[in-house]
Design an enzyme around this catalytic site. Structure first.
Site, mmCIF file in Angstrom:
data_model
loop_
_atom_site.group_PDB
_atom_site.id
_atom_site.type_symbol
_atom_site.label_atom_id
_atom_site.label_comp_id
_atom_site.label_asym_id
_atom_site.label_seq_id
_atom_site.Cartn_x
_atom_site.Cartn_y
_atom_site.Cartn_z
ATOM 1 N N SER A 118 0.827 -1.208 0.000
ATOM 2 C CA SER A 118 0.000 0.000 0.000
ATOM 3 C C SER A 118 0.859 1.255 0.000
ATOM 4 O O SER A 118 1.973 1.263 0.545
ATOM 5 C CB SER A 118 -0.885 -0.002 1.254
ATOM 6 O OG SER A 118 -1.518 1.245 1.440
ATOM 7 N N TYR A 142 -2.117 0.375 9.852
ATOM 8 C CA TYR A 142 -2.285 -0.365 8.597
ATOM 9 C C TYR A 142 -1.034 -0.236 7.746
ATOM 10 O O TYR A 142 -0.460 -1.240 7.277
ATOM 11 C CB TYR A 142 -3.507 0.149 7.848
ATOM 12 C CG TYR A 142 -3.609 -0.360 6.428
ATOM 13 C CD1 TYR A 142 -3.854 -1.705 6.167
ATOM 14 C CD2 TYR A 142 -3.459 0.501 5.343
ATOM 15 C CE1 TYR A 142 -3.936 -2.182 4.866
ATOM 16 C CE2 TYR A 142 -3.548 0.044 4.043
ATOM 17 C CZ TYR A 142 -3.784 -1.299 3.804
ATOM 18 O OH TYR A 142 -3.864 -1.763 2.512
ATOM 19 N N LYS A 146 1.905 -3.136 6.680
ATOM 20 C CA LYS A 146 2.320 -3.412 5.302
ATOM 21 C C LYS A 146 3.840 -3.254 5.162
ATOM 22 O O LYS A 146 4.505 -4.073 4.507
ATOM 23 C CB LYS A 146 1.598 -2.473 4.341
ATOM 24 C CG LYS A 146 0.113 -2.761 4.187
ATOM 25 C CD LYS A 146 -0.146 -4.092 3.508
ATOM 26 C CE LYS A 146 -1.610 -4.310 3.176
ATOM 27 N NZ LYS A 146 -1.867 -5.595 2.499
#
Length: 347
Positions: A118, A142, A146
């Site tokens: 991402s 998040y 990643k």
């Protein structure tokens, strides 16, 4: 033709990628716990296992029963606001479970891996458009998860001779052939705008109008999910030699929230009521990709990522799903008033 194991293959991006893999003649096995995916998003003929990647016994069984040449790893928790308020769940799902899964792959001698990463790994950019070597300081857990799994995969490539491609998506959007966004809850800008345009919700919230951008709203790079699927298929070309490489997947253009609203109003023919709200935690002011490396290395182009076309495909999908949902609820005895109160698009 390759035998490809796809985790999270019943989700939004995963299901469209699976469909494209089938069109290109590959064989696909999907693992998905359906926590955020839909079994009806899978094409007939795709082998499907409803299980969590942390279930080592089940993953071991699947790997023993099927030849797997490459893994496409989409499975992850992905709601940005939740990642800020409940980071533990993200580290558990995206990192701890991910390592258990990697170890089962290593046990089965599977060493070609395409990772759904991402743009969130970058955090607040110092310059835009962003290149892959930009400093990485995620502003939400998040993005941190990643980035952590990217670093773990780099060690697997170095120590175990794996071949890894990490694909850093910017704003995935759009729809294709009856497949599109069906998140619950929905937090993405385009589906939320379309719900406001169709009257399913009263207003669209603009989260923050005081960012250091031309109109005060966030700037984002919107890339059609078909172009993301195309990048995954092209990434197979770089998996013949050990090592790890990362690619940005974005159109290289940035639009503000207000600009996306204008295009959505043009596509839907409806005025979209808006309301200013406070910033959401974890939202960078601007994100825009430099896809130059992907274009140079793999010949990729954002052929479907014109913003007008993205909104048009998403709108057609939204209307189709809304009609199906209305028909289903009416067959269950819901009145229109009950439908409005429950909210279209929920499971």
């Amino acid at each position: 033709m390759a035998n490809i194991l796809v985790t999270g293959g019943a989700g939004y991006i995963g299901s469209i990628c699976c469909a494209q893999l089938i069109e290109h003649g590959h064989r696909v096995v999907v693992v998905d716990d359906l926590s955020a995916g839909y079994k009806d998003a899978l094409l007939p003929g795709i082998l499907f296992y409803e299980t969590d990647i942390r279930d080592q016994r089940k993953i071991r069984q699947i790997l023993s029963e099927h030849t797997v040449d490459v893994v496409f790893h989409f499975a992850a928790k992905a709601l940005i606001p939740e990642s800020v308020s409940n980071p533990g769940a993200f580290f558990d799902s995206n990192v701890a479970s991910g390592v258990l899964f990697l170890e089962e792959l290593r046990r089965a001698n599977v060493h070609k891996f395409v990772f759904s990463s991402s743009a969130a790994v970058y955090g607040n950019p110092e310059v835009v458009p962003l290149r892959e070597d930009h400093r990485k300081e995620p502003v939400n857990s998040y993005g941190e998860t990643k980035l952590m799994l990217e670093r773990i995969l780099a060690w697997y490539a170095r120590a175990y001779g794996w071949s890894v491609a990490a694909l850093r998506y910017f704003n995935a959007c759009g729809a294709w052939e009856g497949l599109g966004e069906r998140h619950d809850p929905e937090t993405h800008i385009i589906p939320l705008l379309l719900r406001a345009a169709s009257g399913e919700v009263e207003v669209f919230n603009i989260f923050g109008t005081d960012y250091p951008t031309p109109d005060g709203t966030c700037l984002r790079d919107y890339v059609h999910v078909l172009d993301i699927a195309d990048a995954h298929i092209r990434a197979l070309e770089v998996l013949d030699t050990p090592g790890m490489t990362a690619f940005n997947i974005g159109a290289g253009k940035r639009y503000s929230v207000r600009e996306v609203i204008q295009v959505a109003e043009s596509v839907t023919g409806s005025r979209i009521p808006t309301r200013t709200a406070r910033r959401r935690p974890g939202d960078p002011a601007a994100l825009c990709a430099s896809p130059e490396k992907l274009m140079r290395t793999l010949g990729w182009k954002p052929n479907h990522s014109d913003l007008q076309d993205i909104l048009q495909t998403a709108w057609e999908f939204h209307k189709r799903v809304d009609k199906q949902e209305l028909k289903r609820r009416q067959s269950c005895g819901y009145s229109l008033e009950q439908r409005d109160r429950i909210g279209a698009g929920s499971k």
